[in-house]
Design an enzyme around this catalytic site. Structure first.
Site, mmCIF file in Angstrom:
data_model
loop_
_atom_site.group_PDB
_atom_site.id
_atom_site.type_symbol
_atom_site.label_atom_id
_atom_site.label_comp_id
_atom_site.label_asym_id
_atom_site.label_seq_id
_atom_site.Cartn_x
_atom_site.Cartn_y
_atom_site.Cartn_z
ATOM 1 N N CYS A 188 46.630 -12.467 -0.935
ATOM 2 C CA CYS A 188 45.819 -11.786 -1.741
ATOM 3 C C CYS A 188 46.836 -12.623 -2.858
ATOM 4 O O CYS A 188 46.253 -12.500 -3.918
ATOM 5 C CB CYS A 188 45.443 -10.403 -2.087
ATOM 6 S SG CYS A 188 44.380 -10.077 0.033
ATOM 7 N N HIS B 47 37.390 -9.994 -7.171
ATOM 8 C CA HIS B 47 38.154 -10.286 -5.773
ATOM 9 C C HIS B 47 38.427 -11.991 -4.796
ATOM 10 O O HIS B 47 38.505 -11.626 -3.871
ATOM 11 C CB HIS B 47 39.246 -9.481 -5.291
ATOM 12 C CG HIS B 47 40.639 -9.869 -4.669
ATOM 13 N ND1 HIS B 47 41.675 -10.349 -5.215
ATOM 14 C CD2 HIS B 47 41.222 -9.114 -3.522
ATOM 15 C CE1 HIS B 47 42.879 -10.366 -4.119
ATOM 16 N NE2 HIS B 47 42.320 -10.377 -3.507
#
Lengths: 137, 388
Positions: B84, B334
């Site tokens: 991430c 995200h």
């Protein structure tokens, strides 16, 4: 993408599950007495290549847990299930908490390691069993 | 050492755009960034691109050259992967290259396509950022891993689901004016507490959405910006990365983020600032507990007090130091490979004064971005300052 071939073992990991099933659980340690899980050629904490197995303490203490309701497809039929991290002194590891209602799981519980089968895939899964009395383990 | 200027920023909307390929998303974001910078495409010396799930979501590896093509740039390109934090890794690399004098103009960015996967498959794909043998095979999902941290935090420092809920409420509030946010919808504490549980103690509204999107930056040397009279008033003045063991159970702490602490310390040292000087921050809030752990590890809050920061108004839009004015991962969305770059784009816009929430940080000169990979086995922090 092609599927992986069936029954290809993962060195170190599958050996470790075998050891749990055979009642001879171990962890790896180095000359500095750091504890770690296999497969390792060197200690991840100090880099020592002096790596030896040592008997795993029989019981551990549950440090944290979660009840997972939304799983990956490989645990679909197991959900909801309890995943926990337990501290065995030299090492911690992660596993399913079995034979205990989710509402009864609590931090500080004494547990012993075990290996169970996933209801979804039939694959072996590392697990923790609650030790209700001091002599059970 | 050459100063690194943010000459241009570009973002696609974040949200559910299952039909949009990453090459198409990045084409849009990079075109915006190049237009914003007002640089010639022929001046771009290299493309540095972040992406995490390409092989799983689009069966597409080797995305670097593909994205240079999408951006209309004839230049070498490579992809960076740090779970991430995949969108921050190329920024950090670009900063080093410009500082060393190797490069003057770099196109940097990231993209992710995720909603073309089912929720289950996306959950499985994201779980590849955890340790496959020792975590994923034991049933750990990403919400599950952060839930393990949340319960450990409550047990160690106290706190409650209600305090965490305020983090979600705050970030949704911040996103209301951000037209590119995935969720522009106000929520109440009761909504968070009553939402279905994903992995207790975290529920649906403690979690960021699965999003598609792209972000891009044009970064230049100070000398190039001056020679070409670019409007580039914001510089990246600090960069830092911290690492930790991949599996959560192998870490020293279950309720702290040492990788973030190391990344923050290095970035603060690099910029020559202290945490006290940070006016506004974008931190990695993939789950509500993640924001709490981040602000504590970055010294923006004392250990054990981050849990109350949103509830007590310290990190809200009108607080002393607003956190996640973009809406954060929680409400802005995200798209994993885009997130780190997008944080820098949002901060640059906030500091330049052309962000919808700029009025809340009018006097801000110093800002921070924090992007985490996995359960924070990777942390990358950047410091941005107004320099012109």
């Amino acid at each position: 993408m092609s599927e992986q071939r069936d029954h290809v073992r993962d060195d170190g990991f599958d050996d470790w599950l075998d050891a749990i099933e055979n009642g001879e659980p171990y962890y790896l340690t180095c000359s500095e007495e750091h504890g770690f899980l296999p497969p390792r050629h060197v200690c991840p904490a100090c880099g020592s290549a002096d790596v030896e197995p040592a008997p795993l303490p029989a019981t551990g203490t549950l440090e944290t847990f979660t009840v997972t309701s939304v799983s990956t497809p490989t645990f679909e039929d197991d959900a909801p299930y309890v995943v926990a991290i337990a501290d065995f002194g030299p090492v911690r590891f992660t596993g399913l908490v079995v034979e205990r209602d989710a509402d009864d799981v609590e931090i500080g519980m004494t547990v012993e390691p075990d290996v169970v089968s996933s209801e979804t895939t039939g694959e072996r899964v590392l697990a923790f069993r609650w030790c209700s009395t001091s002599w059970c383990c | 050492m050459s100063e690194v200027r943010v000459a241009g920023v570009g973002l696609t909307p974040f949200g559910e755009y299952a039909e949009r390929t990453t090459r198409e998303l990045f084409a849009e974001a990079s075109a915006s960034a190049i237009d914003d910078a007002d640089v010639a495409r022929t001046d771009v010396e290299e493309v540095l691109y972040g992406n995490f799930l390409g092989e799983l979501s689009e069966r597409q590896g080797h995305q670097g050259p593909l994205m240079a093509e999408a951006a209309g740039v004839q230049a070498p390109a490579a992809r960076y992967e740090a779970a991430c934090a995949s969108g921050s890794a190329p920024v950090r690399e670009a900063v080093k290259r410009i500082r060393s004098g190797e490069s003057d103009v770099l196109l940097v960015g990231g993209a992710e396509r995720m909603t073309n996967l089912t929720t289950g498959d996306a959950t499985e794909a994201l779980a590849t950022a955890a340790d496959d043998l020792w975590e994923v095979r034991a049933g750990v999902t990403f919400p599950g891993a952060y839930a393990l941290m949340a319960r450990a935090y409550f047990d160690t420092y106290g706190g409650s689901r209600e305090a965490l809920a305020h983090v979600a409420v705050k970030n949704h509030e911040h996103a209301l004016s951000n037209e590119r946010a995935h969720h522009q919808q106000a929520i109440a504490v009761s909504d968070v507490l009553e939402a279905p549980q994903i992995s207790s103690p975290l529920g649906l509204y403690d979690s960021c959405p699965i999003s598609d999107g792209a972000a891009a930056l044009v970064l230049t040397s100070e000398s190039y910006a001056e020679e070409h009279d670019l409007d580039a008033s914001v510089a990246i003045t600090g960069t830092g990365q911290g690492g930790d063991r991949l599996a959560l159970h192998d870490r020293e702490f279950l309720a702290r983020s040492p990788a973030t602490r190391r990344a923050g310390e290095r970035a603060y040292d690099d910029a020559g600032i202290s945490a006290d000087e940070v006016d506004v921050a974008e931190v990695h809030d993939c789950f509500t507990i993640a924001e709490v752990l981040a602000i504590e590890a970055l010294d923006l809050e004392p250990i054990g007090e981050g849990i109350s920061a949103a509830r007590d108004g310290r990190t809200t839009i009108d607080g002393d130091r607003p956190v996640n004015l973009s809406g954060g991962l929680k409400a802005k969305g995200h798209p994993v490979g885009a997130t780190g770059t997008a944080q820098i784009a949002e901060i640059a816009a906030l500091l330049r004064g052309d962000h919808p929430n700029s009025e809340y940080v009018e006097d801000a000169t110093t800002a921070l971005t924090h992007n985490a990979g996995g359960t924070v086995a990777t942390a990358i922090v950047h410091v941005l300052e107004v320099v012109a």
